[in-house]
Design a protein around this motif. Structure first.
Motif, mmCIF file in Angstrom:
data_model
loop_
_atom_site.group_PDB
_atom_site.id
_atom_site.type_symbol
_atom_site.label_atom_id
_atom_site.label_comp_id
_atom_site.label_asym_id
_atom_site.label_seq_id
_atom_site.Cartn_x
_atom_site.Cartn_y
_atom_site.Cartn_z
ATOM 1 N N ASN A 16 1.008 -1.283 0.065
ATOM 2 C CA ASN A 16 -0.038 -0.263 -0.562
ATOM 3 C C ASN A 16 0.492 0.823 -0.075
ATOM 4 N N VAL A 17 2.429 1.154 -0.293
ATOM 5 C CA VAL A 17 3.148 3.138 -1.076
ATOM 6 C C VAL A 17 3.719 2.575 -2.417
ATOM 7 N N ARG A 18 3.448 3.857 -2.671
ATOM 8 C CA ARG A 18 3.933 4.061 -4.600
ATOM 9 C C ARG A 18 4.920 5.498 -3.713
ATOM 10 N N ILE A 19 6.268 5.068 -4.021
ATOM 11 C CA ILE A 19 7.837 6.374 -3.340
ATOM 12 C C ILE A 19 7.507 7.270 -5.114
ATOM 13 N N LEU A 20 7.110 8.287 -4.523
ATOM 14 C CA LEU A 20 7.564 9.875 -5.219
ATOM 15 C C LEU A 20 8.636 10.305 -5.308
ATOM 16 N N ARG A 21 9.937 10.597 -6.070
ATOM 17 C CA ARG A 21 11.003 11.526 -5.439
ATOM 18 C C ARG A 21 10.317 12.630 -6.729
ATOM 19 N N ALA A 22 10.496 13.523 -5.504
ATOM 20 C CA ALA A 22 10.453 15.525 -5.869
ATOM 21 C C ALA A 22 10.033 15.465 -4.920
ATOM 22 N N ASP A 23 10.200 17.343 -5.242
ATOM 23 C CA ASP A 23 9.787 18.563 -4.281
ATOM 24 C C ASP A 23 8.389 18.407 -3.323
ATOM 25 N N ALA A 24 8.401 18.437 -1.328
ATOM 26 C CA ALA A 24 7.178 17.898 -1.852
ATOM 27 C C ALA A 24 6.221 18.935 -1.546
ATOM 28 N N ALA A 25 6.931 20.561 -1.894
ATOM 29 C CA ALA A 25 5.776 21.835 -1.481
ATOM 30 C C ALA A 25 5.322 21.789 -3.351
ATOM 31 N N ALA A 26 6.157 21.449 -4.484
ATOM 32 C CA ALA A 26 5.497 21.850 -6.028
ATOM 33 C C ALA A 26 4.476 19.855 -5.682
ATOM 34 N N VAL A 27 4.987 19.126 -5.102
ATOM 35 C CA VAL A 27 4.093 18.550 -5.656
ATOM 36 C C VAL A 27 2.893 18.265 -4.869
ATOM 37 N N LEU A 28 2.551 19.044 -3.793
ATOM 38 C CA LEU A 28 1.456 19.671 -3.187
ATOM 39 C C LEU A 28 0.494 20.383 -3.756
ATOM 40 N N THR A 29 1.208 21.325 -3.850
ATOM 41 C CA THR A 29 0.829 22.509 -5.125
ATOM 42 C C THR A 29 0.730 22.180 -6.470
ATOM 43 N N GLN A 30 1.322 21.452 -7.652
ATOM 44 C CA GLN A 30 1.004 21.089 -8.576
ATOM 45 C C GLN A 30 0.430 19.650 -8.664
ATOM 46 N N LEU A 31 0.532 18.850 -7.673
ATOM 47 C CA LEU A 31 -0.152 17.308 -8.773
ATOM 48 C C LEU A 31 -1.502 17.350 -7.343
ATOM 49 N N VAL A 32 -1.289 17.640 -6.262
ATOM 50 C CA VAL A 32 -1.871 17.023 -5.593
ATOM 51 C C VAL A 32 -3.584 18.085 -5.434
ATOM 52 N N PRO A 33 -4.242 17.090 -5.443
ATOM 53 C CA PRO A 33 -5.997 17.693 -5.848
ATOM 54 C C PRO A 33 -6.233 18.794 -4.035
ATOM 55 N N GLU A 34 -6.805 20.036 -3.798
ATOM 56 C CA GLU A 34 -7.666 19.842 -2.804
ATOM 57 C C GLU A 34 -8.372 19.385 -2.624
ATOM 58 N N GLN A 35 -8.301 19.301 -1.152
ATOM 59 C CA GLN A 35 -9.018 18.929 0.121
ATOM 60 C C GLN A 35 -9.647 17.111 -0.677
ATOM 61 N N SER A 36 -8.044 16.700 -1.469
ATOM 62 C CA SER A 36 -7.847 15.098 -1.618
ATOM 63 C C SER A 36 -7.868 13.636 -0.613
ATOM 64 N N VAL A 37 -6.422 14.708 0.302
ATOM 65 C CA VAL A 37 -5.532 13.930 1.325
ATOM 66 C C VAL A 37 -6.188 13.870 2.862
ATOM 67 N N ASP A 38 -6.172 12.926 3.069
ATOM 68 C CA ASP A 38 -6.561 12.392 4.370
ATOM 69 C C ASP A 38 -5.770 12.757 5.659
ATOM 70 N N GLU A 39 -4.964 12.501 5.250
ATOM 71 C CA GLU A 39 -3.028 12.829 6.354
ATOM 72 C C GLU A 39 -2.057 13.416 5.506
ATOM 73 N N VAL A 40 -1.417 14.568 6.341
ATOM 74 C CA VAL A 40 -0.238 14.358 5.923
ATOM 75 C C VAL A 40 0.779 14.312 6.867
ATOM 76 N N TRP A 41 2.006 13.651 7.094
ATOM 77 C CA TRP A 41 2.855 12.822 7.892
ATOM 78 C C TRP A 41 4.308 13.932 7.588
ATOM 79 N N LEU A 42 5.086 14.353 8.603
ATOM 80 C CA LEU A 42 5.575 15.829 8.157
ATOM 81 C C LEU A 42 7.138 15.050 9.668
ATOM 82 N N PHE A 43 7.619 13.649 9.477
ATOM 83 C CA PHE A 43 8.529 12.973 10.270
ATOM 84 C C PHE A 43 9.910 13.360 10.625
ATOM 85 N N PHE A 44 10.665 14.365 11.254
ATOM 86 C CA PHE A 44 11.417 15.093 11.559
ATOM 87 C C PHE A 44 12.220 15.250 10.434
ATOM 88 N N PRO A 45 12.012 16.579 9.547
ATOM 89 C CA PRO A 45 12.620 17.151 8.740
ATOM 90 C C PRO A 45 13.999 17.220 9.694
#
Length: 222
Positions: free
Chosen positions: A100-129
């Motif tokens: 149940n995992v897919r891996i995307l090699r990309a800039d996270a901010a660009a992913v959220l801005t350009q590739l992820v539709p609004e109000q489409s995600v159930d959780e965002v995790w940011l652990f130990f940046p």
């Protein structure tokens, strides 16, 4: 808004084997997705409909595999820029046997801005940046109020933004950045307990061994 400095790096033999074996099955290159000019279709990407979780900075992937195994009900999109880390994540996924995992090699901010539709995600995790502890590097820290606004815009109503760090000044910055965002609320009015599904990562263990405290945060989309 850019969340990373591109990182290549040579893969070791284990990582190369994992990448060659599993890339076609689990891996996406961010530039290729962006070039297609379409936003992510999570159901098509994972081959099923399930709650979508985005992990920003999955690192070497040991905890990613463990969390995916603990949460088989979710579709977990791991976003990472370090190619050996991407390959090592594949190695851990194969060892753990999770699908149940897919891996995307990309800039996270660009992913959220350009590739992820609004109000489409159930959780965002940011652990130990990366805490960028030196004062002159603080501007490189990912979590700002603008970034928290971006995350909030991608979360569904009731969706959760989870963060953790072992660097107290950055924890305070995270809390200060997320608290003013009107679309987010903190159900704990401060620090959150560690989620049961999140294992003790090597970064967390190192921080504890060095006498640092772990700071968790949880914000819910209104």
């Amino acid at each position: 808004m850019v969340s990373f400095t591109p990182r290549g790096g040579r893969m070791n033999q284990v990582q190369r084997k994992a990448f060659d074996t599993y890339a076609e099955r689990w891996y996406l290159e961010g530039d290729d997705v962006a070039a297609a000019g379409q936003q992510l279709d999570a159901a098509a990407l994972f081959g099923r409909k399930a709650p979508l979780v985005i992990e920003i900075g999955s690192g070497m992937g040991e905890s990613t595999a463990a969390m995916a195994a603990a949460r088989p009900d979710i579709n977990l999109l791991a976003v990472e820029v370090y190619k050996p880390g991407v390959a090592q994540t594949m190695h851990h996924l194969a060892k753990t046997g999770v699908e149940n995992v897919r891996i995307l090699r990309a800039d996270a901010a660009a992913v959220l801005t350009q590739l992820v539709p609004e109000q489409s995600v159930d959780e965002v995790w940011l652990f130990f940046p990366d805490p960028w502890p030196k004062t002159r590097h603080h501007k490189r820290r990912l979590v700002t109020e603008d970034f928290a606004e971006l995350v909030a815009s991608r979360l569904r109503k009731g969706g959760v933004f989870r963060l953790a760090t072992d660097w107290e000044p950055y924890a305070e910055q995270m809390l200060a950045a997320c608290t003013p965002v009107k679309a987010l609320r903190n159900p704990h009015a401060g620090w959150a307990p560690r989620p049961e599904f999140r294992p003790r990562t090597r970064f967390e263990r190192r921080g504890l061994n060095e006498g640092r405290q772990i700071w968790d945060l949880e914000f819910i989309r209104r």
